[in-house]
Design a protein around this motif. Sequence first.
Motif, mmCIF file in Angstrom:
data_model
loop_
_atom_site.group_PDB
_atom_site.id
_atom_site.type_symbol
_atom_site.label_atom_id
_atom_site.label_comp_id
_atom_site.label_asym_id
_atom_site.label_seq_id
_atom_site.Cartn_x
_atom_site.Cartn_y
_atom_site.Cartn_z
ATOM 1 N N ARG A 1 35.772 83.713 -1.817
ATOM 2 C CA ARG A 1 35.899 83.133 -0.481
ATOM 3 C C ARG A 1 35.545 81.656 -0.481
ATOM 4 N NH1 ARG A 1 38.813 83.095 3.459
ATOM 5 N NH2 ARG A 1 38.529 85.279 4.051
ATOM 6 N N GLU A 2 34.596 81.250 -1.322
ATOM 7 C CA GLU A 2 34.263 79.830 -1.417
ATOM 8 C C GLU A 2 35.451 79.031 -1.937
ATOM 9 O OE1 GLU A 2 30.866 79.686 -3.916
ATOM 10 O OE2 GLU A 2 29.529 80.672 -2.484
ATOM 11 N N ARG A 3 36.200 79.617 -2.866
ATOM 12 C CA ARG A 3 37.354 78.914 -3.442
ATOM 13 C C ARG A 3 38.554 78.927 -2.502
ATOM 14 N NH1 ARG A 3 36.338 81.741 -8.707
ATOM 15 N NH2 ARG A 3 35.305 80.269 -10.084
ATOM 16 N N PHE A 4 38.725 80.016 -1.782
ATOM 17 C CA PHE A 4 39.956 80.199 -1.008
ATOM 18 C C PHE A 4 39.641 80.467 0.460
ATOM 19 C CE2 PHE A 4 40.752 81.832 -5.340
ATOM 20 C CZ PHE A 4 41.661 80.873 -5.756
ATOM 21 N N THR A 5 39.748 79.422 1.245
ATOM 22 C CA THR A 5 39.624 79.585 2.685
ATOM 23 C C THR A 5 41.006 79.896 3.260
ATOM 24 O OG1 THR A 5 39.953 77.209 2.995
ATOM 25 C CG2 THR A 5 37.682 77.995 2.822
ATOM 26 N N THR A 6 41.031 80.396 4.473
ATOM 27 C CA THR A 6 42.305 80.733 5.101
ATOM 28 C C THR A 6 43.038 79.460 5.479
ATOM 29 O OG1 THR A 6 41.297 82.721 6.005
ATOM 30 C CG2 THR A 6 43.403 82.035 6.952
ATOM 31 N N ALA A 7 44.263 79.317 4.977
ATOM 32 C CA ALA A 7 45.051 78.120 5.268
ATOM 33 C C ALA A 7 45.518 78.139 6.719
ATOM 34 C CB ALA A 7 46.250 78.043 4.332
ATOM 35 N N GLU A 8 45.779 76.944 7.225
ATOM 36 C CA GLU A 8 46.212 76.811 8.612
ATOM 37 C C GLU A 8 47.529 77.546 8.862
ATOM 38 O OE1 GLU A 8 45.169 75.622 12.317
ATOM 39 O OE2 GLU A 8 44.073 75.105 10.496
ATOM 40 N N VAL A 9 48.376 77.638 7.851
ATOM 41 C CA VAL A 9 49.690 78.249 8.043
ATOM 42 C C VAL A 9 49.646 79.765 7.918
ATOM 43 C CG1 VAL A 9 50.924 76.213 7.268
ATOM 44 C CG2 VAL A 9 50.220 77.928 5.591
ATOM 45 N N ASP A 10 48.509 80.326 7.544
ATOM 46 C CA ASP A 10 48.400 81.780 7.368
ATOM 47 C C ASP A 10 47.599 82.396 8.503
ATOM 48 O OD1 ASP A 10 49.838 81.994 4.973
ATOM 49 O OD2 ASP A 10 48.088 81.342 3.816
ATOM 50 N N THR A 11 47.975 83.608 8.870
ATOM 51 C CA THR A 11 47.241 84.339 9.893
ATOM 52 C C THR A 11 45.940 84.867 9.303
ATOM 53 O OG1 THR A 11 49.315 85.037 10.921
ATOM 54 C CG2 THR A 11 47.327 86.271 11.503
ATOM 55 N N PRO A 12 44.825 84.563 9.909
ATOM 56 C CA PRO A 12 43.567 85.074 9.380
ATOM 57 C C PRO A 12 43.373 86.543 9.743
ATOM 58 C CG PRO A 12 43.154 83.850 11.382
ATOM 59 C CD PRO A 12 44.634 83.723 11.104
ATOM 60 N N LYS B 1 37.218 92.922 3.236
ATOM 61 C CA LYS B 1 37.866 91.948 4.129
ATOM 62 C C LYS B 1 38.717 90.963 3.338
ATOM 63 C CE LYS B 1 33.886 91.120 6.132
ATOM 64 N NZ LYS B 1 32.801 90.581 6.981
ATOM 65 N N LEU B 2 38.241 90.544 2.170
ATOM 66 C CA LEU B 2 39.014 89.614 1.350
ATOM 67 C C LEU B 2 40.312 90.249 0.869
ATOM 68 C CD1 LEU B 2 36.173 87.968 -0.774
ATOM 69 C CD2 LEU B 2 37.634 86.831 0.902
ATOM 70 N N VAL B 3 40.247 91.504 0.429
ATOM 71 C CA VAL B 3 41.455 92.184 -0.038
ATOM 72 C C VAL B 3 42.417 92.389 1.128
ATOM 73 C CG1 VAL B 3 42.348 94.306 -1.053
ATOM 74 C CG2 VAL B 3 40.260 93.285 -1.965
ATOM 75 N N LEU B 4 41.897 92.745 2.302
ATOM 76 C CA LEU B 4 42.762 92.915 3.473
ATOM 77 C C LEU B 4 43.476 91.617 3.819
ATOM 78 C CD1 LEU B 4 40.603 95.158 5.844
ATOM 79 C CD2 LEU B 4 42.913 95.668 5.048
ATOM 80 N N GLU B 5 42.758 90.516 3.755
ATOM 81 C CA GLU B 5 43.366 89.249 4.147
ATOM 82 C C GLU B 5 44.365 88.741 3.121
ATOM 83 O OE1 GLU B 5 42.133 84.598 5.016
ATOM 84 O OE2 GLU B 5 40.696 86.186 5.436
ATOM 85 N N PHE B 6 43.972 88.735 1.841
ATOM 86 C CA PHE B 6 44.832 88.117 0.834
ATOM 87 C C PHE B 6 45.871 89.093 0.275
ATOM 88 C CE2 PHE B 6 41.534 85.001 1.159
ATOM 89 C CZ PHE B 6 42.153 83.808 0.838
ATOM 90 N N TRP B 7 45.470 90.284 -0.103
ATOM 91 C CA TRP B 7 46.412 91.207 -0.744
ATOM 92 C C TRP B 7 47.229 92.016 0.286
ATOM 93 C CZ3 TRP B 7 42.361 89.268 -3.290
ATOM 94 C CH2 TRP B 7 42.495 88.980 -4.651
ATOM 95 N N ALA B 8 46.680 92.221 1.497
ATOM 96 C CA ALA B 8 47.403 92.983 2.526
ATOM 97 C C ALA B 8 47.961 92.074 3.612
ATOM 98 C CB ALA B 8 46.481 94.044 3.135
ATOM 99 N N ASP B 9 47.824 90.769 3.455
ATOM 100 C CA ASP B 9 48.387 89.789 4.389
ATOM 101 C C ASP B 9 47.811 89.921 5.798
ATOM 102 O OD1 ASP B 9 49.905 87.546 4.850
ATOM 103 O OD2 ASP B 9 51.705 88.666 5.384
#
Length: 1009
Positions: A496-507, A528-536
């Motif tokens: 999470r420190e390396r990858f914050t949610t980009a403005e163009v992506d839905t958090p 939560k990280l897997v849900l956000e990044f791997w499950a969009d």
Amino acid sequence: MADFRNYLCWAPDKASAVISTEAVNPSAAVFLATHAPLKIRRSLINGRSLVPTDATVEEREVLRDFLETKANTGTLLMPIVGDSGSGKSHLVRWVRENIQAGDRRRVIYLEKSGTSLKAVVEQLLEGVESETLDQLRRDVHTFSEGVDEAGLSRRLVNALNEVLAQTDRESVPSRKARILAGPRGLAALLQDPYVQEHLLADGRYIPQYAAQLLNSREADQPERPPGFTTEDLPLDIMNVRKASDIAQKLLGQLHSTEGLSQDAVTMLNEHMEAAVKRASNIGTGRLVKAMLDVREAYAKENKEIILLIEDFALIQGVQRELLEALTEAAHREGHQRYASMRTLMAVTTGYFKDLPETVMSRVSASTTGYVYDLDQVFDGKDSGVEEIASFAGRYLNAARVGREELEKEAGRSVSNACETCQFKVDCHETFGQTSEGYGLYPYNRSALLRMVHSVAPTGRPWAFVPRAFLGNVIRPVLVYSAHEIEEGAFPTARFRERFTTAEVDTPLSNAVVAYVDEHDPIAPERHKLVLEFWADAPADPSAINPGIRDAFGLHKFDKSTLPEVLGGGAVVTPIQTPKAEPEKIPVSLKRRLQSLEEWASRGKNLDGALARELRTLIVESVYRRYPWAAPISKELSKREVDKAWPVNATSVSIAGTTENIAGADRAPIRFDRTATNSLFFQSLLLVSAKAPGARSEATWRLARLAEHHARDLASSLERYFEAGDADLVLGLRASLIGAALAGHAWPGMSDVDLMDAAFDDGSSWSRGDLDTRVAPWRQLLTKHLSERQNLVMALRTRFGISKGSTGVVRMIDAARALPLVLEASKSWRWEPEGTIPKWIGSAMTGFSSLEGIVDQQAKQFESMMIDIRSRIRPGAAKETIAAVRTSLEAADSVGLSPNSAERDRILAIAALAEKADWRVIGAAHRNLEALRAAPEGERYENAVVATAQDHGVGPQHIRDFLVASDSWLTGALLEAGERTDSMGDSVTDEVQALLREWAELSKAEESTS
């Protein structure tokens, strides 16, 4: 997929060896195995600007264009433009690997790591021998071997000084920069020893430049900046007074004149190449002559020169002469004199646009009219996902195969490590594969795309930067997170420190975050990280590929607890909250709800107005529930409470808002940036607006919060209204001391009397013995009584309960007040420590001199008592008055009485003395005796007891009577003794008898009354 959990299909050390962020580092086999087609676009050159076109090409078209385009002059210059890390060097390297060797071509390859002057010159001159070229090689070698980095740094500064001293006022970038020209301009600044220390400090441009001019850059070293920046100017030197007068003046102008510092940077960069030539003894024109000799030699061999430059900026120092030599027309006077030149050079977009005018004109004149642009920007969220997947897949496969195996396969098709993997089918179905068949594990397309967006350059969210992708997306996971995957801990907080949610992506929605926090007892953060990044970031917390859930070992939710999914991504529990009806929610409220959603999910700051709205709801809730009974106190109006419990960050601190106010760090109510708090705030807004969709638990939480922070409100009220115990004790002490001055309080009184005195406003007080008070006492009392009502009103407010519409205090909290009154009465001195509460006001003015005034009053009172007791035996008041009256009558018969006025005065005084309470004389006497006998440390309190009590006018009347009587009788006795007539003896005998009786009455014996 239980067996697939925590599985590594690569060795981290092999991955580290294969995944390089520099195109020049891998071997040819690894480079070609990992190469993925680049997104290349043509941009037209328009002056100093680039105009993008819709034309996109592939690498082979670039290669064909570069090798086959005919140039009228025999020289072709083709720039490859893009931001740092966009793949410029990669493309140049690919062209090099794909140029077929032959007798008709001489390929010169300037790597971005070969930054030393020696390496550049040797590469350019390699293959051609002549005395002139050999001498140049020797001179460059001697220079490189004969000076160290520190020495070269000083040479460069001095050379810049010499070059800039020769500039004229017409050659500067702007009219205001004319002051920088000539020997008293920038040259004088560079000549100043104190300024030189700044320019030569570690990390500045010149030392970095000198180091890489002498030594080629190692792979792990950062790139040298392409030129001076304003940060390199000596604008922040600590003590400018150490500099010379000229330098001080110039520094002041650089600070104060807008744009002048940028002009200075421009001049430094424009003259740096000339300074390098001076410092290295190459001399102007030698490199041009040498390169033309090289071209002439290859022309004789009928060869074409291919020059590949990985980074044009990093050959600063020889750029202009190199450009002049490689753009010189091949034909002279109808025949070919110099070999044809084809130059492919990588240059950053910003540096290309900022090239000096002379350099830019040569580039424009010798290009094809356009440049190849590698600033890759995808058009939408899904655009480019396959290119990204293909790029990642090649590196993932190379990491699995390893460098040694790839180099063995050089020249053959690259093997696919997934083909022999036992988990291939399940893995590819779960995480996906590229069109080439490379598995994307441990990523999938959603994760790759979101991670690319996360590391994209600021302001360009769709940009794909290969170097950033490899260095920030692929390498960290395969190398640094490998052990985390094996241990079942991936992704960790470091992800999470390396990858914050980009403005163009839905958090991930706050509702889903809150649900996971509540229902995943094992690893909610990973979930939560897997849900956000791997499950969009789905609106349903269970909407994740089961295989991914198993591979990462995530908790499975009980279906009975899953929430209902609503429109817009909101998630609520149907049992607790009715289904929201978005059409009934005002647009302005929707915007505020969205701001709160992004406050937690994206880390955005809250708007000040929204933060104030939330604070108002919370602050007023605490106020409305405050009981005004812990401790009991007067109920204050909302306006009064706002002063102590303001609607700002000192009362309610919300993370991610502007807390630019003193005391915000000590706010009693604090909210962290969490999904739960976001949902709570959203519900507060919905309830406040009477809109549907609020969570019922938010109301309960607000009620609990209000009850819990009642004590904080009480503390704030105490602080603001100065109603803490220490403040109240000080106010009560001021009240008791004032009461002592008025004769209504003194040490040793009963608790009830002290309470009454402390809370009495003194409006009915009048001191009967005021005439016997010393002047300072009277003045102090008058001043205090004029302010006492305000003091006591303030005390009553802080201890009382108001009733009725007037708000007047009708009842005092005696249980709280009495201990504080007793504490206040422990000392009757005015020696406050720290700040005196404002509400005490001027009621204590002069109290600091109280001890001296009490001492003065005690001495006067003691003098009065001596006057009285020296003239009368205590307990003989009536006898004394009767004897005086008898003496007056007897004196009348013998002519010894006073004149009629004096006689009437004595009789009048006697009448007043007769009415007085003579017992107070005994009480006063005892107090004075106690004062005389008191130890030194107790004398003051005893003096207060002796002087504070109001004895009325009696003692004064008694004293006046005794003094007047004593004076008359003494005079009458003297007159009687001087008579010699026949009546003298008998009268004398009578008077003497009366005097004996007076003397008998006046014996100073101890009174038993």
